[in-house]
Design a protein around this motif. Structure first.
Motif, PDB file in Angstrom:
ATOM      1  N   GLY A   7     -38.010  -5.426  10.114  1.00 56.86           N
ATOM      2  CA  GLY A   7     -36.714  -5.778   9.526  1.00 56.86           C
ATOM      3  C   GLY A   7     -36.781  -5.904   8.012  1.00 56.86           C
ATOM      4  O   GLY A   7     -35.959  -6.578   7.395  1.00 56.86           O
ATOM      5  N   GLY A   8     -37.739  -5.206   7.411  1.00 58.37           N
ATOM      6  CA  GLY A   8     -37.960  -5.330   5.958  1.00 58.37           C
ATOM      7  C   GLY A   8     -36.964  -4.566   5.102  1.00 58.37           C
ATOM      8  O   GLY A   8     -37.028  -4.653   3.875  1.00 58.37           O
ATOM      9  N   ALA A   9     -36.037  -3.836   5.745  1.00 62.11           N
ATOM     10  CA  ALA A   9     -34.986  -3.187   4.948  1.00 62.11           C
ATOM     11  C   ALA A   9     -33.717  -4.047   4.934  1.00 62.11           C
ATOM     12  O   ALA A   9     -32.679  -3.623   4.433  1.00 62.11           O
ATOM     13  CB  ALA A   9     -34.683  -1.796   5.493  1.00 62.11           C
ATOM     14  N   GLY A  10     -33.803  -5.238   5.506  1.00 63.70           N
ATOM     15  CA  GLY A  10     -32.670  -6.161   5.504  1.00 63.70           C
ATOM     16  C   GLY A  10     -32.798  -7.168   4.372  1.00 63.70           C
ATOM     17  O   GLY A  10     -33.663  -7.037   3.496  1.00 63.70           O
ATOM     18  N   PHE A  11     -31.971  -8.175   4.430  1.00 64.34           N
ATOM     19  CA  PHE A  11     -31.868  -9.145   3.323  1.00 64.34           C
ATOM     20  C   PHE A  11     -33.177  -9.922   3.087  1.00 64.34           C
ATOM     21  O   PHE A  11     -33.849  -9.756   2.065  1.00 64.34           O
ATOM     22  CB  PHE A  11     -30.693 -10.082   3.628  1.00 64.34           C
ATOM     23  N   ASN A  40     -31.175  -1.055   4.782  1.00 58.60           N
ATOM     24  CA  ASN A  40     -30.777  -0.175   3.690  1.00 58.60           C
ATOM     25  C   ASN A  40     -32.020   0.265   2.916  1.00 58.60           C
ATOM     26  O   ASN A  40     -32.670  -0.553   2.260  1.00 58.60           O
ATOM     27  CB  ASN A  40     -29.832  -0.985   2.785  1.00 58.60           C
ATOM     28  N   LEU A  41     -32.302   1.557   2.976  1.00 63.67           N
ATOM     29  CA  LEU A  41     -33.502   2.040   2.278  1.00 63.67           C
ATOM     30  C   LEU A  41     -33.379   1.899   0.767  1.00 63.67           C
ATOM     31  O   LEU A  41     -34.382   1.748   0.071  1.00 63.67           O
ATOM     32  CB  LEU A  41     -33.769   3.507   2.631  1.00 63.67           C
ATOM     33  N   ALA A  42     -32.142   1.930   0.276  1.00 65.41           N
ATOM     34  CA  ALA A  42     -31.936   1.799  -1.180  1.00 65.41           C
ATOM     35  C   ALA A  42     -32.527   0.475  -1.678  1.00 65.41           C
ATOM     36  O   ALA A  42     -33.000   0.373  -2.818  1.00 65.41           O
ATOM     37  CB  ALA A  42     -30.452   1.873  -1.519  1.00 65.41           C
TER      38      ALA A  42
END
Ligand code: NAD
Ligand code: TDX
Length: 339
Positions: A7-11, A40-42
């Motif tokens: 879940g490292g692409a989350g908040f 979000n990859l960004a």
């Protein structure tokens, strides 16, 4: 050390990855994320080229995929942030919450048993304790407070917590659990209270406050949560739960008014809307255990943290404008048009 952060692409997961790469330049950090609407990859673009970082798009419920990754990377530590995290969505459609939050946790822990790890850390929430009444400011959640959930979201998180403790007792898996209060800060998805109010206020749109706005949340700057998890995975005792919170209780309405004031927007943008079903009244964490055992204390005062957060949303408009221009529009219409 090799650390898998799910879940490292989350908040919070992304903030944790930044924290770990900064703090431990010799660690290898692997982000495992399904990239749901909330991922979000960004967010990770600044670390994508870091040789100590790898991104893997994967569902934590995909047993084969997870096992393959464990075989390849032989991780030492797993920190599980991956979850469906929004209470309102869980009320609308609980099923994916049970799948990801409970069954996904099981798959990760099965992989830990199969390949061996030194620590599995479950990122949980204060919501597993239910809520406290507004007229008892003397009451706080301790680690001994009984689990007593209100929403499908909190029930799924509580189910996962019980399973984590069962894997510790039954299989001797070296686990820890942290239960944190509401986070705020950069990269917070704009469906949640603070970023939603900032985005709406900047667009001069109504600010939808649920019910009477008197519900209380205990707000913690995201970096303080990341430091707490860092301490727990390195120094926390296995089989233990640690509550994380900074004694910073605020009523929703006061947060929204503060955002109006900071952005120079009129309070008459505030619109009281239909209350959330089963809306928890008050959350308040007692963080004595993590303070006494691990020396953790929050470092960011709310006045500074909210200013930093608002400044971040002002200087990173492209990040959240991209999100709210897409599928989010349909979500917003569906969730708020009958309120
Ligand atoms: P978030 O919704 O911003 O991010 C969740 C991430 O998990 C996303 O990147 C998403 O793509 C990923 N994900 C979802 N399902 C997945 C799956 N099946 N497989 C792999 N990845 C998947 O959430 P957040 O606010 O960063 O919360 C992270 C964790 O912290 C959650 O477990 C949540 O319960 C917990 N928590 C959050 C708060 C808070 O205030 N936000 C407070 C306490 C605890
Ligand atoms: O439009 C809104 N209007 C409003 O009044 C929204 C989105 C929220 N609210 C209220 C509901 C809550 O009382 O604001 C409060 C905060 O709401 P959320 O940002 O949705 O957070 P909450 O429900 O408290 O849950 C959060 O903290 C605990 C995270 O989303 C969870 O993942 C975490 O476990």
């Amino acid at each position: 050390m090799t650390v898998i952060v799910t879940g490292g692409a989350g908040f919070i997961g992304s903030n944790f990855i930044f924290h770990m790469l900064r703090t431990y330049p010799s660690y290898r950090i692997i982000c495992l994320d399904k990239l749901t609407y909330a991922g979000n990859l960004a967010t990770l673009k600044d670390v994508m080229d870091n040789p100590n970082f790898r991104f893997v798009r994967l569902d934590i419920c995909d047993r084969q995929g997870v096992y393959r990754l464990f075989e390849e990377e032989k991780p030492d530590i797993i920190v599980n942030f991956a979850a469906e995290s929004h209470v309102d969505r869980s009320i609308d459609n609980p099923e994916i919450f049970l799948k990801t939050n409970i069954l996904g946790t099981q798959v990760l822990m099965d992989a830990c048993r199969k390949y061996g790890i030194s620590r599995y850390h479950q990122v949980s929430t204060d919501e597993v304790y239910g809520d406290l009444p507004l007229d008892r400011p003397d009451l706080f959640f301790t680690e001994e407070t009984p689990i007593h959930t209100s929403s499908p979201y909190s029930s799924s998180k509580a189910g996962a917590d019980l399973l984590v403790m069962a894997y510790n007792r039954t299989y001797g898996l070296p686990v820890t659990i942290s239960r944190c209060s509401n986070n705020y800060g950069p990269y917070h998805f704009p469906e949640k209270l603070i970023p939603l109010m900032i985005a709406n206020a900047l667009a001069d749109k109504p600010l939808p406050v649920y019910g009477n706005g008197l519900n209380v949340r205990d707000w913690l700057y995201v970096e303080d949560h990341c430091r707490a998890i860092d301490l727990i995975i390195h120094k926390g005792r296995t089989g233990e739960v640690y509550n994380v919170g900074g004694h910073n209780e605020m009523r929703n309405i006061d947060i929204v008014k503060l955002i109006c004031q900071k952005l120079g927007k009129p309070e008459d943008l505030i619109t009281y809307v239909k209350d959330r079903k089963g809306h928890d009244m008050r959350y308040a964490i007692d963080p004595t255990k993590i303070h006494k055992e691990l020396g953790w204390l929050p470092e960011t005062k709310f006045a500074d943290g909210i200013q930093k957060t608002i400044d971040w949303y002002l200087t990173h408009r492209e990040w959240w404008e991209e999100i709210i221009s897409g599928e989010y529009q349909n979500y917003y219409k569906k969730m708020y048009e009958e309120k």
